[in-house]
Design a protein around this motif. Structure first.
Motif, short mmCIF file in Angstrom:
data_model
loop_
_atom_site.label_atom_id
_atom_site.label_comp_id
_atom_site.label_asym_id
_atom_site.label_seq_id
_atom_site.Cartn_x
_atom_site.Cartn_y
_atom_site.Cartn_z
N ASP A 4 0.82 -1.19 0.00
CA ASP A 4 0.00 0.00 0.00
C ASP A 4 0.86 1.25 0.00
O ASP A 4 1.88 1.34 0.68
CB ASP A 4 -0.93 0.00 1.21
CG ASP A 4 -1.91 -1.17 1.17
OD1 ASP A 4 -2.67 -1.25 0.18
OD2 ASP A 4 -1.90 -1.99 2.09
N THR A 40 -2.45 3.27 4.06
CA THR A 40 -3.46 2.30 4.47
C THR A 40 -2.99 1.66 5.75
O THR A 40 -1.99 0.92 5.74
CB THR A 40 -3.66 1.24 3.38
OG1 THR A 40 -3.91 1.89 2.14
CG2 THR A 40 -4.83 0.33 3.71
N PRO A 67 -7.92 2.58 1.26
CA PRO A 67 -6.58 3.18 1.19
C PRO A 67 -6.63 4.69 1.33
O PRO A 67 -7.69 5.32 1.18
CB PRO A 67 -6.10 2.77 -0.20
CG PRO A 67 -7.35 2.61 -1.00
CD PRO A 67 -8.38 2.08 -0.05
N ASN A 74 -10.73 8.37 -1.26
CA ASN A 74 -9.46 7.69 -0.97
C ASN A 74 -8.25 8.32 -1.65
O ASN A 74 -7.22 7.66 -1.82
CB ASN A 74 -9.53 6.21 -1.34
CG ASN A 74 -10.61 5.48 -0.57
OD1 ASN A 74 -11.10 5.97 0.43
ND2 ASN A 74 -10.99 4.32 -1.04
#
Length: 719
Positions: free
Chosen positions: A93, A101, A108, A149
């Motif tokens: 991530d 994340t 995320p 996100n």
């Protein structure tokens, strides 16, 4: 870091221009050397210097020749960026400006797009990069154009499209650990208006650094195969259609932790079960575009992905088979997991023609995503010693989730004067999330206090995310000030055993930023600087429920506020033809300003003043690309990419520091025109920095480290 600041003014990553039509590769490369760097960060083609915001763009030559094919190495070239890996080997991530994340399968903090299709969501696992046009990294909240996100930023990965000339290549690589790679590409211009491009990558690595002495197998051995086809039809009249399909199959490492505090080394790992992950991914992207001088440009993007993961893990992280209930040692435990993510993404947008002083970009998007999270942990030793081998002792979790998201966005670019523009943007997002959860321990485990639980929940999240930017463009410079909001969607935790720990709310952010960028030396140099303050409300952090089953105690929840101050610099220069120098420098102070965190057996710790976890205070990179003639028919190739990260903590309580990263990749070779050969060494300094943490054995934490020095040779044939 003071010396780094002095060096900065000469350096930054190289980039290439976008391809609009079925054009030749040669024309693209010539545009790349003139300083006319073209990006599509604002969903339209424009020069990088004209975009009022911080963007790093990475070229295919840099990615390939400097061996930046792993997302970890590539992101180390971006100021303020860092790759966070989970210890099970199932997710990688991206963290930008301290926002990432915080745990597996959470929403995320950085949005990732591959060929303009949203590819983050429930699982973000970027594969290796090959045959790419470019990678664009947008830093800071992108709440208007990229939506949910994109609190820390957004990453655009763009595949190469067909060009107007017949071309192909085959590249073979041999490297340490019995690693073999084969990359191939064929570009077929069927006609002046239609072309097809095929590409693929095969990797096979039989050895590694992490040896399981029980099974006598390397945990980090791997193999994968990926293939992609891109077809493009661009007849006269302003219409174009592009279709991209890619399939990947891979067998990759599972948990490769070793417990150095308990005397374990990478070569003396003892696991009674060999940890492995097998996954396959299908992704599809289709783009239809129509451009009219009077009506503007209409673009329809549609596609999605189908991700499947099957994994086996040694949950007890040992070779112990005799349980000791007095110490909490349950003996051998084996976890099997099946995860599947199916997502469908559609975006329809319109870019207006220039109406005097005004242009408008508007659109709607739809995202439909579902995820299956099935986990079963077999308490093998307990079953054998207490149940005679016939009574099942199994912890089972079924956690199926779905998302339906609608959004509409608009951005208006208004020229207030010849060199002053006001850009106003807004987006409204409406999410509906559902979870069907069941924790199903077998009846024999009821005596241990583990009882079945179920939950079937539906929650809605919506957010309006406006932004405004003022841009002043005197001469070749672009000086800007901006305010942009963003949000991370709320949702449900995956790997939990307690239904009360399922939910978490949305996290919101506001970014205040000033910056400037300019070209120098007739476009041969580009420098940029930005300073920002990013504030976050309801920050997501990991909590622990010590009443839950072992291995299922972690969960995410919202806790307090945070702010991050930061400064970023990057630049590039081509002092002579065939030589490009680049680099970046970033500093940030990411800290909580309020909230509490529960750790240990109920200990409440104030968050105020603590640093956000998995963030790095300093980031620094230098790189050089050289391609110069040795003779009339031979070119010398040389590349160097150095990255440094320092400062930061693994955990919310700031009890465990993250070690410094000093990564140097080198390559050098000769290009004979139709043939080239390249020798390389990755991590030349053998810096074994920590990349993942976790597990618990006798009160100690395990760690996974980056591979040491890896050398090899690559040869390519062009036709």
């Amino acid at each position: 870091m003071s010396s780094a600041a002095a060096v900065f003014m000469a350096v930054s990553p190289g980039v290439v221009a976008a391809q609009d039509d079925i054009a030749s590769d040669e024309s693209t490369e010539s545009r790349a050397t003139t300083g006319e760097i073209i990006v599509t960060a604002r969903k339209r083609e424009e020069r990088l210097v004209d975009v009022p915001g911080p963007i790093t763009a990475l070229s295919p030559s840099q990615i390939t020749d400097a061996r930046l094919q792993e997302p970890r190495d590539l992101l180390l070239q971006v100021p303020g960026a860092f790759l966070v890996e989970n210890n099970a080997g199932t997710a990688r991530d991206i963290s930008i400006r301290g926002v990432g994340t915080p745990t597996l399968f959470a929403e995320p903090g950085v949005a990732m797009y591959v060929d303009e299709i949203y590819s983050s969501g429930f699982i973000s696992f970027p594969t290796q990069f090959y045959d790419l046009e470019r990678v664009e990294v947008l830093r800071g909240p992108q709440g208007a154009l990229y939506g949910r996100n994109a609190v820390g930023g957004a990453v655009n990965v763009i595949s190469k499209r067909p060009t107007g000339e017949f071309a192909g290549l085959v590249r073979g690589t041999l490297a340490r650990y019995d690693r073999r790679e084969i990359e191939a590409m064929a570009n077929l211009p069927v006609s002046d208006s239609f072309g097809v491009r095929f590409s693929g990558l095969y990797i096979d690595q039989d050895k590694g650094e992490y040896l399981n002495t029980v099974t006598n197998e390397f945990i980090d051995r791997q193999d994968s195969i990926s293939g992609r086809v891109v077809a493009r039809f661009a007849p006269a009249g302003g219409f174009s259609a592009t279709l991209t399909y890619e399939h990947t199959d891979a067998d990759t490492p599972g948990t490769a932790l070793f417990f150095r505090d308990a005397g374990e080394t990478r070569r003396t790992i003892r696991r009674d079960t060999q940890p492995r992950n097998s996954y396959n991914v299908d992704r599809l992207a289709a783009e239809l575009a129509y451009e009219s001088e009077t009506a503007g440009t209409f673009t329809l993007i549609a596609g999605g992905r189908d991700y499947k993961l099957r994994g086996v893990e040694d949950t007890d992280l040992s070779a112990n088979i005799i349980p000791n209930l007095a110490t909490g040692d349950l003996g051998q435990q084996v976890t099997t997991r099946f995860n599947r993510v199916e997502s469908r993404n559609v975006e329809l947008r319109w870019l207006s023609p220039q109406w005097g002083a005004v242009s408008v970009l508007a659109g709607i998007t739809y995202l439909d995503e579902s995820a299956t999270g099935d986990i079963a942990t077999d308490l093998v030793s307990i079953r054998t010693f207490l149940g005679g081998g016939t009574v099942p002792f199994v912890l089972g979790i079924a956690n199926d989730q779905s998302l339906e998201s609608w959004a509409g966005f608009i951005e208006a670019d208004i020229a207030l004067a010849d060199d002053i523009s006001l850009i106003a943007s807004a987006r409204y997002t409406d999410d509906t999330k559902r979870v069907n959860f069941a924790f199903n321990p077998t009846p024999a485990l009821a005596g241990f206090g583990l009882v079945p639980q179920t939950a079937n929940l539906t929650r809605g999240f919506n957010r309006f995310t406006p932004g405004v930017t003022l841009s002043w463009t005197p001469g070749d410079a672009n000086i800007y000030a901006k305010i942009q909001t963003g949000f991370r969607a709320g949702g449900f935790n995956f790997n939990v055993a307690n239904a009360a720990n399922l939910e978490y709310g949305q996290e919101t952010s506001v970014n205040y930023e000033i910056g400037a960028k300019t070209t120098l030396l007739d476009g041969k140099a580009l420098i940029g600087v930005s300073a920002y303050l990013l504030t976050q409300d309801d920050v997501l952090v990991p909590f622990f429920d010590f009443t839950a089953a072992p291995g299922l105690q972690g969960f995410l929840d919202n806790a307090g506020k945070a702010k991050t101050w930061g400064i970023e610099l990057e630049g590039s220069v081509t002092p002579i033809e065939g030589v490009t120098l680049g680099g970046s420098l970033g500093w940030m102070n990411p800290e909580f300003t309020s909230g509490t965190f529960i750790r240990g057996l109920g200990t409440v710790t104030p968050l105020d003043g603590l640093q956000l976890p998995a963030t790095r205070e300093w980031s620094f990179s230098l790189n050089a690309e050289v391609r110069r003639p040795l003779t009339d028919s031979i070119d010398v190739i040389a590349n160097a990419a150095y990255s440094n990260r320092s400062g930061g903590f693994q955990d919310v309580a700031n009890a465990f520091r993250i070690g410094q990263i000093d990564l140097l990749n080198l390559s050098a070779g000769l290009d004979f025109g139709v043939f080239d050969v390249l020798a390389f060494v990755q991590n030349a300094g053998n810096n074994r920095f920590d990349i993942a943490f976790g597990g618990n054995r006798n009160g100690t934490s395990g760690v996974t480290q980056a591979p040491g020095a890896t050398y090899g040779v690559s040869a390519r044939v062009n036709f």
